[in-house]
Design a protein around this motif. Sequence first.
Motif, short mmCIF file in Angstrom:
data_model
loop_
_atom_site.label_atom_id
_atom_site.label_comp_id
_atom_site.label_asym_id
_atom_site.label_seq_id
_atom_site.Cartn_x
_atom_site.Cartn_y
_atom_site.Cartn_z
N ARG A 165 4.63 -117.67 -17.25
CA ARG A 165 4.67 -116.27 -16.80
C ARG A 165 4.65 -115.33 -17.99
O ARG A 165 3.99 -114.29 -17.99
N ARG A 166 5.41 -115.70 -19.07
CA ARG A 166 5.43 -114.86 -20.27
C ARG A 166 4.05 -114.81 -20.93
O ARG A 166 3.62 -113.76 -21.41
N MET A 167 3.39 -115.98 -20.97
CA MET A 167 2.06 -116.02 -21.58
C MET A 167 1.06 -115.17 -20.78
O MET A 167 0.23 -114.44 -21.35
N MET A 168 1.12 -115.24 -19.46
CA MET A 168 0.24 -114.44 -18.62
C MET A 168 0.52 -112.94 -18.78
O MET A 168 -0.40 -112.11 -18.82
N LYS A 169 1.82 -112.63 -18.92
CA LYS A 169 2.19 -111.23 -19.11
C LYS A 169 1.65 -110.69 -20.42
O LYS A 169 1.13 -109.57 -20.51
N ARG A 170 1.79 -111.52 -21.51
CA ARG A 170 1.28 -111.10 -22.82
C ARG A 170 -0.25 -110.96 -22.79
O ARG A 170 -0.83 -110.06 -23.40
N LYS A 171 -0.92 -111.88 -22.06
CA LYS A 171 -2.36 -111.83 -21.97
C LYS A 171 -2.82 -110.55 -21.28
O LYS A 171 -3.76 -109.87 -21.71
N LYS A 172 -2.15 -110.20 -20.18
CA LYS A 172 -2.48 -108.97 -19.47
C LYS A 172 -2.21 -107.74 -20.33
O LYS A 172 -2.96 -106.77 -20.31
N GLU A 173 -1.12 -107.82 -21.12
CA GLU A 173 -0.79 -106.70 -21.99
C GLU A 173 -1.85 -106.52 -23.06
O GLU A 173 -2.23 -105.39 -23.39
N ARG A 174 -2.32 -107.64 -23.64
CA ARG A 174 -3.38 -107.56 -24.65
C ARG A 174 -4.68 -106.99 -24.05
O ARG A 174 -5.37 -106.17 -24.67
N GLU A 175 -5.01 -107.45 -22.85
CA GLU A 175 -6.22 -106.94 -22.19
C GLU A 175 -6.12 -105.44 -21.95
O GLU A 175 -7.08 -104.70 -22.11
N ARG A 176 -4.93 -105.01 -21.53
CA ARG A 176 -4.75 -103.57 -21.28
C ARG A 176 -4.86 -102.77 -22.56
O ARG A 176 -5.49 -101.71 -22.59
N MET A 177 -4.28 -103.28 -23.65
CA MET A 177 -4.36 -102.59 -24.93
C MET A 177 -5.78 -102.55 -25.46
O MET A 177 -6.25 -101.53 -26.01
N ASP A 178 -6.52 -103.68 -25.28
CA ASP A 178 -7.92 -103.71 -25.72
C ASP A 178 -8.75 -102.70 -24.92
O ASP A 178 -9.62 -102.01 -25.47
N LYS A 179 -8.49 -102.57 -23.65
CA LYS A 179 -9.23 -101.63 -22.81
C LYS A 179 -8.95 -100.19 -23.22
O LYS A 179 -9.85 -99.36 -23.29
N MET A 180 -7.69 -99.90 -23.50
CA MET A 180 -7.32 -98.56 -23.95
C MET A 180 -7.97 -98.25 -25.29
O MET A 180 -8.41 -97.12 -25.56
N SER A 181 -8.05 -99.24 -26.16
CA SER A 181 -8.67 -99.04 -27.47
C SER A 181 -10.15 -98.74 -27.34
O SER A 181 -10.71 -97.91 -28.04
N ASP A 182 -10.82 -99.45 -26.40
CA ASP A 182 -12.25 -99.22 -26.20
C ASP A 182 -12.53 -97.84 -25.61
O ASP A 182 -13.53 -97.21 -25.93
N ASN A 183 -11.65 -97.36 -24.74
CA ASN A 183 -11.88 -96.08 -24.07
C ASN A 183 -11.38 -94.89 -24.87
O ASN A 183 -11.56 -93.75 -24.47
N ARG A 184 -10.71 -95.16 -26.01
CA ARG A 184 -10.12 -94.05 -26.77
C ARG A 184 -11.19 -93.10 -27.28
O ARG A 184 -10.99 -91.90 -27.37
#
Length: 258
Positions: free
Chosen positions: A10-29
């Motif tokens: 669960r922790r690994m999935m949470k970190r993966k989702k967090e990384r994906e969200r951060m990458d998406k925010m970085s692309d849209n900045r």
Amino acid sequence: MNSRADDIRRRMMKRKKERERMDKMSDNRFFSTEEERHGFDRIPSYDMGPGEGGHPLFKKEVFLFKILASACLVLIIAIIFRSPSEKAVTFQQYVKHTMDQEFQFAAVSDWYENQFGKPLALLPAKNSGEEKENEVASDNEYALPASGKILEDFGDNGQRIMIETGQGAGVEAMDEGLVHFVGIKEGFGKTVIVQHADKSETWYGNLDKIDVNLYEYISKGAKVGTAMDSDDGLKGSFYFAIKKGDDFIDPVQVIKFE
């Protein structure tokens, strides 16, 4: 043991989702607005590109309605002009009279300048650098078109007077205004007509040479042309008339001649 493994997954999935969200925010900045970077909602923009509906001030429905209303107005007027009734005849005469009226450029320009301080850009502007020739005394409102004596009174024809001048004498504008006719007028010969702010017109006829252009704004005392020389070449003469509305008036009532 299984519980610990599930917790790790669960922790690994949470970190993966967090990384994906951060990458998406970085692309849209790079494409986000200043408001979104600070946590606010995007402000709607009215800058539309091709194919996005056009300018917001232009509404297709309103434009089409105006076209339809114009077409209906033209159709109604056409029907009225085809109608033989007495009421229709009265309306026909009103429309014809309205269409025959000259647009008062000088009056509109003078009103606009008095109200807003600058001449309307769509109307001919006054030339502030133009020097006024032959300034008259302060107690005389208008300038004399030329020095001379009256050879033909207003009562002789009900339209104009004839003024005798010297050979090659210049003819000057009685007051500032807009030149709205330059050409040949029946009974006047080569003529210049100046439209003034009070909606009156001054006519200068029997000219040998014209020195102004159509739709030029001239000052009081500006030279409009040269008087026609007499047959013996010793004198000159020109016609002068003042028109208010549809009627000519005696220039002697407005200007004091010698």
